[in-house]
Scaffold this motif. Structure first.
Motif, PDB file in Angstrom:
ATOM      1  N   ALA A 136       0.824  -1.212   0.000  1.00 50.20           N
ATOM      2  CA  ALA A 136       0.000   0.000   0.000  1.00 50.20           C
ATOM      3  C   ALA A 136       0.853   1.255   0.000  1.00 50.20           C
ATOM      4  O   ALA A 136       0.402   2.316  -0.453  1.00 50.20           O
ATOM      5  CB  ALA A 136      -0.930   0.018   1.209  1.00 50.20           C
ATOM      6  N   ILE A 137       2.086   1.169   0.490  1.00 50.41           N
ATOM      7  CA  ILE A 137       2.907   2.360   0.639  1.00 50.41           C
ATOM      8  C   ILE A 137       3.319   2.978  -0.698  1.00 50.41           C
ATOM      9  O   ILE A 137       3.219   4.200  -0.874  1.00 50.41           O
ATOM     10  CB  ILE A 137       4.152   2.051   1.499  1.00 50.41           C
ATOM     11  N   PRO A 138       3.788   2.200  -1.682  1.00 49.26           N
ATOM     12  CA  PRO A 138       4.209   2.834  -2.944  1.00 49.26           C
ATOM     13  C   PRO A 138       3.115   3.658  -3.633  1.00 49.26           C
ATOM     14  O   PRO A 138       3.360   4.830  -3.973  1.00 49.26           O
ATOM     15  CB  PRO A 138       4.663   1.636  -3.796  1.00 49.26           C
ATOM     16  N   PRO A 139       1.885   3.120  -3.847  1.00 46.77           N
ATOM     17  CA  PRO A 139       0.864   3.980  -4.471  1.00 46.77           C
ATOM     18  C   PRO A 139       0.459   5.144  -3.584  1.00 46.77           C
ATOM     19  O   PRO A 139       0.199   6.253  -4.085  1.00 46.77           O
ATOM     20  CB  PRO A 139      -0.314   3.020  -4.715  1.00 46.77           C
ATOM     21  N   GLY A 140       0.408   4.927  -2.271  1.00 48.64           N
ATOM     22  CA  GLY A 140       0.066   6.027  -1.371  1.00 48.64           C
ATOM     23  C   GLY A 140       1.114   7.124  -1.386  1.00 48.64           C
ATOM     24  O   GLY A 140       0.794   8.316  -1.364  1.00 48.64           O
ATOM     25  N   ALA A 141       2.394   6.737  -1.434  1.00 51.33           N
ATOM     26  CA  ALA A 141       3.473   7.727  -1.476  1.00 51.33           C
ATOM     27  C   ALA A 141       3.427   8.525  -2.774  1.00 51.33           C
ATOM     28  O   ALA A 141       3.632   9.747  -2.775  1.00 51.33           O
ATOM     29  CB  ALA A 141       4.821   7.029  -1.324  1.00 51.33           C
ATOM     30  N   ALA A 142       3.161   7.842  -3.881  1.00 52.49           N
ATOM     31  CA  ALA A 142       3.074   8.546  -5.160  1.00 52.49           C
ATOM     32  C   ALA A 142       1.922   9.548  -5.151  1.00 52.49           C
ATOM     33  O   ALA A 142       2.058  10.684  -5.637  1.00 52.49           O
ATOM     34  CB  ALA A 142       2.899   7.543  -6.303  1.00 52.49           C
ATOM     35  N   THR A 160       1.462  19.878 -15.432  1.00 53.61           N
ATOM     36  CA  THR A 160       1.763  18.489 -15.102  1.00 53.61           C
ATOM     37  C   THR A 160       3.258  18.244 -14.957  1.00 53.61           C
ATOM     38  O   THR A 160       3.686  17.469 -14.091  1.00 53.61           O
ATOM     39  CB  THR A 160       1.185  17.556 -16.182  1.00 53.61           C
ATOM     40  N   ALA A 161       4.059  18.889 -15.766  1.00 45.50           N
ATOM     41  CA  ALA A 161       5.510  18.680 -15.705  1.00 45.50           C
ATOM     42  C   ALA A 161       6.063  19.101 -14.349  1.00 45.50           C
ATOM     43  O   ALA A 161       6.862  18.387 -13.735  1.00 45.50           O
ATOM     44  CB  ALA A 161       6.204  19.451 -16.826  1.00 45.50           C
ATOM     45  N   VAL A 375       0.861   6.451 -13.346  1.00 43.40           N
ATOM     46  CA  VAL A 375      -0.243   7.418 -13.401  1.00 43.40           C
ATOM     47  C   VAL A 375       0.109   8.611 -14.283  1.00 43.40           C
ATOM     48  O   VAL A 375      -0.773   9.242 -14.870  1.00 43.40           O
ATOM     49  CB  VAL A 375      -0.649   7.889 -11.990  1.00 43.40           C
ATOM     50  N   THR A 376       1.397   8.922 -14.387  1.00 43.61           N
ATOM     51  CA  THR A 376       1.798  10.030 -15.249  1.00 43.61           C
ATOM     52  C   THR A 376       1.643   9.668 -16.721  1.00 43.61           C
ATOM     53  O   THR A 376       1.106  10.449 -17.519  1.00 43.61           O
ATOM     54  CB  THR A 376       3.259  10.425 -14.969  1.00 43.61           C
ATOM     55  N   LEU A 377       2.086   8.472 -17.091  1.00 41.36           N
ATOM     56  CA  LEU A 377       2.028   8.047 -18.485  1.00 41.36           C
ATOM     57  C   LEU A 377       0.597   7.779 -18.949  1.00 41.36           C
ATOM     58  O   LEU A 377       0.257   8.012 -20.108  1.00 41.36           O
ATOM     59  CB  LEU A 377       2.889   6.797 -18.692  1.00 41.36           C
ATOM     60  N   THR A 378      -0.244   7.282 -18.035  1.00 38.19           N
ATOM     61  CA  THR A 378      -1.627   6.969 -18.409  1.00 38.19           C
ATOM     62  C   THR A 378      -2.576   8.130 -18.165  1.00 38.19           C
ATOM     63  O   THR A 378      -3.742   8.063 -18.565  1.00 38.19           O
ATOM     64  CB  THR A 378      -2.132   5.745 -17.631  1.00 38.19           C
ATOM     65  N   ASP A 379      -2.093   9.178 -17.481  1.00 37.02           N
ATOM     66  CA  ASP A 379      -2.901  10.369 -17.192  1.00 37.02           C
ATOM     67  C   ASP A 379      -4.190  10.014 -16.461  1.00 37.02           C
ATOM     68  O   ASP A 379      -5.250  10.575 -16.715  1.00 37.02           O
ATOM     69  CB  ASP A 379      -3.223  11.109 -18.493  1.00 37.02           C
ATOM     70  N   THR A 380      -4.091   9.076 -15.507  1.00 42.20           N
ATOM     71  CA  THR A 380      -5.269   8.669 -14.743  1.00 42.20           C
ATOM     72  C   THR A 380      -5.455   9.485 -13.474  1.00 42.20           C
ATOM     73  O   THR A 380      -6.484   9.378 -12.815  1.00 42.20           O
ATOM     74  CB  THR A 380      -5.164   7.185 -14.358  1.00 42.20           C
TER      75      THR A 380
END
Length: 465
Positions: A136-142, A160-161, A375-380
């Motif tokens: 859970a930590i990696p997605p939460g940290a991002a 966004t950049a 999430v950056t590449l998929t723009d979600t």
């Protein structure tokens, strides 16, 4: 507030938690699967965290990115009645924090909730909890890093950049701080917490003269039923009371300092959250629902003129605080899981009190950057990351509170706190709804991994039922 009698008798019906198994020839010490194994941190040299530093770690874990994003979202959902949701979650935090503080004081081990699950329910439950928290930590940290980056983008431009570059910088900084060792982490967290409290109180106090009572009317413009959805949104803001359990063995005196840190943090976080939420509603009024940077708007009202840069600085500090604590706790947990055989043994280095789990930290950091890139590449956007994290933490809460009924003595303060905590967690599970799909998938994977591993490791007898 919490049971602080370390080493007291276990709860009735539970196996003694510290009946250590002798190491047999050909067996790696510290790798048995049995639930009765003594936690590695207990009985060893104490760590270096003080109660004051522990309070700062708690404040950083809980008073994080929620305070810069969710007051506006909650106001949009329930209007001024969102204050009821904030107050309810502050009250819910008291038994939850007390329960985890009692468990941490009694069983100070870097495995945290994973260790409690092992002692109470066996290896499989420990593996499930460990995987849920660790992953859970990696997605939460991002997500947290992107929240902070959005404030910087609002202040300096770049869209966004700028947001993504700032997020990557935050993640790199937290990784470096934790790699330098826990003493550096504790001092950094203390400094961050002091600065955060000063900034938030300054923003609230200077903006309150602009508060208007008519902004509180109508109090429930969307009806009282809107309070529940608002509370569901705010769960993100109150996740964190379980995080410090992974660092319990790093306190100088866990049985004394951990409950003190918990009590001080609950009071401080509650006051700050309620103050900021009230100021957002009373000062900004209906405009709060449309604000992308409510803290920045508050500062602008109080200080006059553009205050975006100051708000961006506060957002960065808040983001660093919450990420700092979760990276530290998750890295310790990963090392403990490697020690116990639930993750590759190469990650085990750093599980003992005072050691730096750099290999586990590297895995957390790499997965965090992968989530940020995805999430950056998929723009979600950050919403999928938040949903994954919320569902996982709710699952960890549920197992941890259930373990308290097996591990804490009857009649103790911690055991009594577990009763309302269990009711609160049940409500959070209902509110999580589809968010639980991710932890269910992790649970299935951890369960299968445990079943495949048991015959090869010579694991102990099946968990007590």
């Amino acid at each position: 507030m919490a049971d602080t009698t370390s080493g007291a008798a276990p709860a009735a019906g539970a196996e003694p938690p510290h009946a250590a198994e002798p190491v047999r020839p050909g067996r790696t010490p510290g790798r048995p699967a049995e639930r009765g194994r003594k936690p590695a941190s207990q009985g060893r040299a104490p760590g270096g965290l003080t109660a004051v530093q522990g309070t700062a770690m708690y404040v950083g874990a809980v008073l994080g990115t929620g305070v810069i994003t969710l007051p506006a979202l909650a106001a949009d959902t329930a209007g001024p009645a969102s204050l009821v949701a904030w107050a309810a979650l502050v009250l819910v935090s008291v038994p939850l924090a007390a329960t985890f503080a009692a468990l941490g004081a009694r069983h100070p081990d870097s495995g945290g909730v994973s260790t409690y699950a092992r002692l109470a329910f066996g290896e499989r439950a420990a593996t499930v909890v460990g995987w849920c928290f660790f992953l859970a930590i990696p997605p939460g940290a991002a997500a947290a890093a992107l929240f902070g980056g959005a404030y910087v983008s609002a202040a300096v431009g770049g869209g966004t950049a700028t947001t993504t570059a700032t997020a990557a910088g935050l993640m790199a900084a937290v990784t470096a701080a934790n790699a330098a060792g826990l003493k550096v982490t504790g001092r950094l967290q203390l400094a961050l917490a002091v600065l955060l409290v000063v900034l938030l109180l300054t923003a609230v106090l200077l903006s309150l003269p602009h508060a208007r009572t008519d902004h509180l009317r109508p109090f429930a413009p969307h009806g009282w039923t809107a309070v529940a959805p608002a509370a569901a949104l705010l769960v993100w803001s109150f996740a964190g009371w379980e995080a410090i359990t992974h660092l319990a063995g790093e306190f100088r005196r866990p049985a004394r300092d951990l409950p003190r840190a918990t009590g001080a943090a609950v009071a401080l976080v509650g006051v700050l959250y309620l103050s900021v939420a009230f100021a957002v509603v009373a000062v900004l009024g209906p405009a709060a629902a449309d604000s992308d940077a409510p803290l920045g708007d508050l500062m602008a009202r109080g200080l006059g003129g553009p205050a975006r840069h100051l708000a961006a600085g506060a957002a960065l500090l808040l983001t660093l605080g919450v990420m700092n604590v979760y990276y530290a706790g998750a890295a310790k947990l990963g090392a403990a899981l490697g020690r116990d055989g639930a993750l590759p043994a190469k990650l085990a280095r750093g599980s003992e009190a005072g050691e730096v789990p750099r290999r586990s930290l590297a895995v957390i950091s790499a997965l965090g950057f992968a989530a940020l890139a995805a999430v950056t590449l998929t723009d979600t956007g950050t919403k999928p990351l938040v949903l994954l994290t919320t569902g996982s933490f709710t699952t960890v809460y549920a197992v941890g509170v259930a373990a308290a009924f097996r591990l804490l003595p009857h009649g103790s303060a911690g055991r009594k706190a577990a009763v309302p905590a269990l009711v609160a967690v049940a409500a959070l599970l209902v509110a999580s709804g589809p968010y639980l799909l991710w932890p269910l998938a992790v649970t299935a994977a951890a369960w299968l991994c445990t079943r495949r591993r048991r015959p090869a490791t010579g694991a102990g007898p099946p968990a007590h039922r």
